[in-house]
Scaffold this active site. Structure first.
Site, PDB file in Angstrom:
ATOM      1  N   GLU A 151      -0.904  -5.532   8.769  1.00 11.53           N
ATOM      2  CA  GLU A 151      -0.098  -4.903   9.819  1.00 11.53           C
ATOM      3  C   GLU A 151      -0.669  -5.166  11.208  1.00 11.53           C
ATOM      4  O   GLU A 151      -1.881  -5.195  11.394  1.00 11.53           O
ATOM      5  CB  GLU A 151      -0.053  -3.383   9.586  1.00 11.53           C
ATOM      6  CG  GLU A 151       0.639  -2.990   8.297  1.00 11.53           C
ATOM      7  CD  GLU A 151       0.751  -1.478   8.118  1.00 11.53           C
ATOM      8  OE1 GLU A 151       0.405  -0.710   9.046  1.00 11.53           O
ATOM      9  OE2 GLU A 151       1.180  -1.067   7.025  1.00 11.53           O
ATOM     10  N   GLU A 203       9.700  -3.739  10.372  1.00 13.23           N
ATOM     11  CA  GLU A 203      10.063  -2.426   9.804  1.00 13.23           C
ATOM     12  C   GLU A 203      10.485  -1.446  10.887  1.00 13.23           C
ATOM     13  O   GLU A 203       9.852  -1.365  11.950  1.00 13.23           O
ATOM     14  CB  GLU A 203       8.850  -1.865   9.025  1.00 13.23           C
ATOM     15  CG  GLU A 203       9.119  -0.468   8.474  1.00 13.23           C
ATOM     16  CD  GLU A 203       8.123  -0.006   7.428  1.00 13.23           C
ATOM     17  OE1 GLU A 203       7.176  -0.753   7.102  1.00 13.23           O
ATOM     18  OE2 GLU A 203       8.297   1.124   6.933  1.00 13.23           O
ATOM     19  N   LYS A 246      -0.566  -9.595   3.169  1.00 11.22           N
ATOM     20  CA  LYS A 246       0.175  -9.046   4.308  1.00 11.22           C
ATOM     21  C   LYS A 246      -0.753  -8.120   5.064  1.00 11.22           C
ATOM     22  O   LYS A 246      -1.497  -7.349   4.450  1.00 11.22           O
ATOM     23  CB  LYS A 246       1.413  -8.276   3.839  1.00 11.22           C
ATOM     24  CG  LYS A 246       2.135  -7.565   4.986  1.00 11.22           C
ATOM     25  CD  LYS A 246       3.473  -7.018   4.570  1.00 11.22           C
ATOM     26  CE  LYS A 246       3.434  -5.662   3.922  1.00 11.22           C
ATOM     27  NZ  LYS A 246       2.797  -4.590   4.706  1.00 11.22           N
ATOM     28  N   ASP A 297      -0.872  -6.504  -0.158  1.00 11.09           N
ATOM     29  CA  ASP A 297      -1.011  -5.783   1.107  1.00 11.09           C
ATOM     30  C   ASP A 297      -2.483  -5.448   1.348  1.00 11.09           C
ATOM     31  O   ASP A 297      -3.153  -4.930   0.449  1.00 11.09           O
ATOM     32  CB  ASP A 297      -0.231  -4.463   0.968  1.00 11.09           C
ATOM     33  CG  ASP A 297       0.483  -4.072   2.232  1.00 11.09           C
ATOM     34  OD1 ASP A 297       0.365  -4.787   3.241  1.00 11.09           O
ATOM     35  OD2 ASP A 297       1.182  -3.044   2.190  1.00 11.09           O
ATOM     36  N   ASP A 300       0.834  -1.204   0.000  1.00 10.19           N
ATOM     37  CA  ASP A 300       0.000   0.000   0.000  1.00 10.19           C
ATOM     38  C   ASP A 300       0.875   1.263   0.000  1.00 10.19           C
ATOM     39  O   ASP A 300       0.367   2.378  -0.028  1.00 10.19           O
ATOM     40  CB  ASP A 300      -1.014  -0.001   1.153  1.00 10.19           C
ATOM     41  CG  ASP A 300      -0.367   0.036   2.516  1.00 10.19           C
ATOM     42  OD1 ASP A 300       0.873   0.012   2.607  1.00 10.19           O
ATOM     43  OD2 ASP A 300      -1.111   0.088   3.529  1.00 10.19           O
ATOM     44  N   SER A 301       2.204   1.066  -0.032  1.00  9.77           N
ATOM     45  CA  SER A 301       3.121   2.189  -0.286  1.00  9.77           C
ATOM     46  C   SER A 301       2.823   2.795  -1.654  1.00  9.77           C
ATOM     47  O   SER A 301       3.270   3.906  -1.949  1.00  9.77           O
ATOM     48  CB  SER A 301       4.582   1.709  -0.237  1.00  9.77           C
ATOM     49  OG  SER A 301       4.758   0.566  -1.051  1.00  9.77           O
TER      50      SER A 301
HETATM   51  O1  KIV Z   1       3.458  -1.030   1.673  1.00 12.02           O
HETATM   52  C1  KIV Z   1       4.603  -1.463   1.554  1.00 12.02           C
HETATM   53  O2  KIV Z   1       5.251  -1.315   0.523  1.00 12.02           O
HETATM   54  C2  KIV Z   1       5.175  -2.170   2.683  1.00 12.02           C
HETATM   55  C3  KIV Z   1       6.645  -2.452   2.639  1.00 12.02           C
HETATM   56  C4  KIV Z   1       7.425  -1.219   2.714  1.00 12.02           C
HETATM   57  C5  KIV Z   1       7.060  -3.438   3.658  1.00 12.02           C
HETATM   58  O3  KIV Z   1       4.503  -2.484   3.597  1.00 12.02           O
END
Ligand code: KIV
Length: 264
Positions: free
Chosen positions: A118, A181, A116, A87, A48-49
């Site tokens: 959090e 992280e 993934k 994510d 989600d970056s």
């Molecule tokens: O959203 C993302 O790209 C991430 C990574 C930086 C681990 O969570």
């Protein structure tokens, strides 16, 4: 160049017992996925970056399920070997365990192998529910960008006791790997020694079982923010600027197109 055998969730998990380091990068589109996959990246994280590096947002919080599904589908089409991890965006899994399974399952339906999400101890209900539904989960602890406002910014997390408790709790819940992280290197070393699943570090020092970076950071394409932990492997900002400036000049000077680029 890595082996051409497709990376699976069990293979990824087993890399730790073979002391085989894992190289992970974020990826958001088909063209990049093809390049990264061919270069031997073990896993592509549709992170989600993308809220920051693709959309120009200040945080990942505005990113939606619809956007994540769109980018995941693009990456799936460009990948033949790497493990694809999608994510889960903010508010797609925090509301209830049922919500987390429903949304996580949508990523698997379009070709991701895992999701993934959090959070450590406090996210156990969501993690356990997904794993019960046979949806492989990669955890993410330490600096969790979706908690940016609670943390007061993207800050290094130093509560070693909580970080260790989170790692142990989510490993017990069945995650196949954990992103760690923004934590001091000694804390990352303790976590890596303590748990049996691969710890994929970002800003967590060299002891981790693998590393992940945001693609645009490591390629030097995202000048808005340059964290200390990023190594720039290329300066694509300069390469792209030079190429585009040359193109503009050649168009204006009449040097492009030539006969070579023209149908006679
Ligand atoms: O959203 C993302 O790209 C991430 C990574 C930086 C681990 O969570």
């Amino acid at each position: 160049m890595a082996t051409l055998k497709p990376m699976t969730v069990p293979e990824f998990r087993a890399a730790k017992s073979r002391a085989q380091k894992l190289a992970v990068l974020t990826c958001y589109d088909y063209t990049s996925a093809r390049l990264l996959d061919a270069a031997g990246v073990d896993a592509l994280l549709v992170g989600d970056s993308l809220g920051m590096v693709i959309q120009g947002q200040k945080t990942p919080l505005p990113v939606t399920m619809r956007e994540m599904l769109y980018h995941t589908a693009c990456v799936v089409r460009g990948t033949s070997r790497a493990l694809i991890v999608a994510d889960m965006p903010f508010l797609s899994y925090q509301v209830s365990a049922a919500q987390s399974v429903r949304n996580a399952g949508r990523f698997l339906k379009i070709g991701a192998a895992a999701v993934k999400l959090e959070g450590g101890e406090r996210m156990l209900p969501a993690i356990e529910a997904c794993i019960r539904a046979d949806i492989p989960v990669m955890g993410h602890i330490g600096l969790t960008p979706q908690s940016v406002h609670k943390m007061g910014g993207f800050k290094v997390q130093r509560d070693a006791e909580q970080i260790l408790a989170d790692a142990i709790a989510i490993e017990r819940a069945g995650v196949f790997s954990i992103v760690l992280e923004g934590v001091p290197a000694d804390v990352a070393a303790q976590v890596t020694a303590l748990v049996n699943v691969p710890i994929i570090g970002i800003g967590a020092g060299p002891s981790c079982d693998g590393q992940v970076l945001v693609l645009h950071d490591m390629l030097g394409m995202y000048p808005d923010f340059r964290p200390k932990f990023v190594k720039q492997y290329a300066n694509l900002s300069a390469t792209i600027s030079d190429a585009v400036a040359t193109y503009c000049r050649e168009v204006k000077d009449g040097q492009f197109p030539t006969a070579a680029e023209t149908f006679q």
